[in-house]
Design an enzyme around this catalytic site. Structure first.
Site, short mmCIF file in Angstrom:
data_model
loop_
_atom_site.label_atom_id
_atom_site.label_comp_id
_atom_site.label_asym_id
_atom_site.label_seq_id
_atom_site.Cartn_x
_atom_site.Cartn_y
_atom_site.Cartn_z
N LYS A 136 0.84 -1.20 0.00
CA LYS A 136 0.00 0.00 0.00
C LYS A 136 0.88 1.25 0.00
O LYS A 136 0.67 2.17 -0.77
CB LYS A 136 -0.92 -0.04 1.23
CG LYS A 136 -1.86 1.13 1.31
CD LYS A 136 -2.84 0.97 2.47
CE LYS A 136 -3.62 2.26 2.64
NZ LYS A 136 -4.55 2.20 3.77
N ARG A 160 -5.35 -4.66 5.85
CA ARG A 160 -5.93 -5.96 6.22
C ARG A 160 -7.33 -6.16 5.66
O ARG A 160 -7.92 -7.21 5.82
CB ARG A 160 -5.89 -6.11 7.74
CG ARG A 160 -6.55 -4.98 8.50
CD ARG A 160 -6.16 -4.99 9.96
NE ARG A 160 -6.62 -3.80 10.66
CZ ARG A 160 -5.97 -2.64 10.74
NH1 ARG A 160 -4.80 -2.50 10.13
NH2 ARG A 160 -6.45 -1.62 11.41
N HIS A 219 -4.22 -33.19 18.60
CA HIS A 219 -3.09 -33.96 19.12
C HIS A 219 -2.00 -33.03 19.64
O HIS A 219 -0.84 -33.42 19.75
CB HIS A 219 -2.56 -34.87 18.01
CG HIS A 219 -3.61 -35.81 17.52
ND1 HIS A 219 -3.86 -37.03 18.12
CD2 HIS A 219 -4.55 -35.67 16.55
CE1 HIS A 219 -4.87 -37.61 17.50
NE2 HIS A 219 -5.31 -36.81 16.55
N LYS A 236 9.05 -0.48 14.18
CA LYS A 236 9.60 -0.14 12.85
C LYS A 236 10.65 0.97 12.98
O LYS A 236 11.72 0.91 12.40
CB LYS A 236 8.49 0.37 11.92
CG LYS A 236 7.64 -0.69 11.27
CD LYS A 236 6.72 -0.02 10.23
CE LYS A 236 5.54 -0.90 9.90
NZ LYS A 236 4.52 -0.23 9.09
O1 F6P Z 1 3.16 -3.21 9.74
C1 F6P Z 1 1.80 -3.28 9.57
C2 F6P Z 1 1.36 -2.90 8.20
O2 F6P Z 1 1.34 -1.52 8.09
C3 F6P Z 1 0.00 -3.50 7.91
O3 F6P Z 1 -1.04 -2.75 8.38
C4 F6P Z 1 0.05 -3.67 6.42
O4 F6P Z 1 -0.90 -4.58 5.98
C5 F6P Z 1 1.47 -4.13 6.24
O5 F6P Z 1 2.21 -3.42 7.19
C6 F6P Z 1 2.04 -3.91 4.86
O6 F6P Z 1 2.03 -2.58 4.50
P1 F6P Z 1 2.21 -2.16 2.99
O7 F6P Z 1 1.10 -2.74 2.21
O8 F6P Z 1 2.17 -0.66 2.99
O9 F6P Z 1 3.53 -2.68 2.51
#
Ligand code: F6P
Length: 532
Positions: free
Chosen positions: A200, A259, A374, A502
């Site tokens: 994203k 998500r 199990h 991060k």
């Molecule tokens: O670290 C969490 C996050 O920001 C998630 O919410 C997201 O799905 C993932 O990292 C990946 O982010 P991107 O699609 O921006 O690489």
């Protein structure tokens, strides 16, 4: 009464109710209501959910409806559907439902239709052989992404093995551990492989490291120009993706949370790797669930009921729940739901920033049955902590040897029944005596072999494992997640909790590459010394 006070008052009533109901055995709830199974089972779009073995009554639902009123749950649902700003901390809409045609925002609808058309056209070119790699038609996809840019496509591809396109294989790389991209590329021919980079933000460290490596792998085999035609990106930051060098970029938008993004161009690789029409059917299934959730009164709304059950179990002090899909093809569902539920709802403050008085999310965990039986089922049956279990079963169809199916089904039903029924020490003792144990030994073993029972579970039944039912199932879980958040008063669409680690990783990277270590705690400093 203001919104906050009304919400807290409604929760207060629910807490008192839960305290009283906690003492009522599940069996007594069945005795009191001959229609309990029907009353607490609903089926929508091929997804049947039976909450009858949860400690819930009609009064519980009525109290949750008062809470829903206090938090204006239906207003929030309408706002989400219509493109309102429901993600307050980021000032964004959350229009994932629009991705399957269920939103009402005209601009979003137009953007979705255009993007969907582009994805389908591209997939068609790849699968028809019109678009070719340097060495011929594409026969492999490497899907690179992490979190929401990975878990949905990975789960769908794994679950829908029966719907895969012959002659096309797909690998995934998410982890920044180099072993993952090495495994993903192993044995593939770079001259016939399509690399799909999904991010994203197009800044995620893991994804960029894996994408750079995959690009170098392609370039080494086919040269820069041809490599560019074999790399596409999916991103809400298309300029960044273009600058990085993707040959084509498929957009999605900041109003789609990672998500919740499977339905967007994030599904491009599944569109290619699954048979024609499969991804469309996934969207249709999700839209059928949306139609139910958006248009059904709360009293009968499947997602709302499920959100109530999850919220209520937290009031009973159950901090986790186990998700156990029977069988193999749904193995990755717990991982998908962990992100959906815990990244959405693992918060400590409400939308206004006030500290929460109670937990807003359970810890989601689990594994496929029967394997899990199990392993950790010992604790589920006899441990002191009560963990609600959500079973998933597929009603029709099976793969592999036909004789296995009845065994699988008998196991899932038996586990739910055993959790509910239990076995008294007296019954256990009688069994031991019948088996020929001495009275002393039978007495000794009776408590070890007894089961408390009265342990809650939900049974989710999928009509069959198809793209359509899977779409409906995932949309159900999305709505259940979001409704729980609104009941708790939190924002399910941000995830600030992932940021601190991060930031720190970015600061530690130079130290691990040999630079100076500064401003870290003593334990971190010691580990940097040890690891670099
Ligand atoms: O670290 C969490 C996050 O920001 C998630 O919410 C997201 O799905 C993932 O990292 C990946 O982010 P991107 O699609 O921006 O690489």
């Amino acid at each position: 009464m203001g919104g906050y006070e009304a919400r807290e008052a409604a929760w207060g009533k629910l807490e008192a109710h839960a305290e009283a109901l906690a003492r009522t055995p599940l069996k007594a709830l069945f005795t009191a209501d001959a229609d309990r199974v029907a009353r607490f089972t609903r089926e929508v779009a091929g997804v049947a959910v039976d909450h009858s073995r949860q400690r819930i009554t009609s009064e519980t639902l009525a109290l949750f409806m008062s809470l829903a009123k206090a938090v204006d749950l239906q207003g929030q649902l309408a706002a989400m559907r219509n493109g309102g700003i429901v993600n307050a901390t980021e000032g964004r809409a959350a229009m994932h439902a629009a991705l399957r045609g269920s939103g009402t925002d005209a601009a979003a609808r137009a953007a979705v239709d255009k993007a969907r058309g582009d994805v389908r056209a591209f997939a068609g070119e790849v699968t028809s052989g019109k678009r070719r790699a340097a060495g011929g038609p594409f026969n492999a996809i490497v899907h690179i992404g992490i979190g929401g840019s990975d878990l949905g496509p990975r789960f769908i591809y794994d679950a829908l093995k029966a719907f895969r396109r012959p002659g096309m294989t797909m690998r995934f790389a998410a982890n920044v551990d180099g072993a993952e991209i090495a495994d993903a590329l192993e044995g593939l021919d770079p001259k016939t492989t399509l690399v799909v980079v999904v991010s994203k933000t197009f800044t995620t460290q893991e994804t960029m490291a894996n994408a750079d490596h995959a690009r170098a792998w392609l370039v080494a085999a086919v040269g820069e120009e041809a490599a560019n035609r074999q790399i596409v990106a999916v991103s809400a930051a298309p300029e960044r993706a273009e600058k990085w060098g993707a040959g084509a970029v498929f957009p999605f938008w900041d109003w789609v949370g990672g998500r919740y993004s499977l339905w967007s161009a994030v599904g491009l690789s599944c569109e290619i790797a699954l048979q024609d029409g499969a991804f469309e059917a996934l969207l249709e299934g999700a839209a059928a669930m949306d139609a139910h959730v958006f248009d059904t009164a709360l009293a009968d709304n499947l997602a709302f009921r499920a959100a109530c059950v999850q919220s209520l179990n937290r009031l009973y002090g159950m901090k986790t729940y186990a998700l156990i899909p029977y069988g193999r093809r749904l193995t990755l569902l717990p991982a998908f739901l962990q992100q959906l539920e815990m990244e959405s709802n693992g918060k400590s403050v409400d939308v206004e920033g006030r500290a929460l008085a109670r937990s807003s999310a359970a810890i989601t965990w689990g594994d496929a049955g029967t394997n899990a039986q199990h392993s950790f089922f010992q604790l589920l049956h006899q441990g002191r902590d009560v963990t609600p279990v959500e079973f998933l079963v597929i009603a029709r169809g099976s793969e592999g040897p036909a004789s296995h199916r009845a065994m699988l089904l008998a196991n899932v039903l038996a586990q739910a029944q055993a959790l509910y029924e239990g076995k008294s020490p007296e019954a256990a003792k009688a069994e031991m005596l019948a088996k020929g144990e001495t009275p002393e030994r039978a007495q000794y073993l009776s408590t070890h072999r007894a089961f408390p029972g009265d342990r809650p579970s939900t049974m989710v039944g999928l009509d069959a494992l198809t793209p359509k039912t899977l779409g409906a199932l995932l949309a159900f879980y999305e709505h259940r997640t979001v409704m729980q958040a609104w009941l708790a008063g939190i924002n399910p669409f941000d995830q600030w909790g992932v940021e601190l680690g991060k930031q720190m990783a970015a600061l530690l990277l130079p130290a691990l590459q040999g630079g100076a270590v500064s401003s870290v705690d003593p334990a971190t400093a010691a580990w940097v010394e040890k690891l670099r």
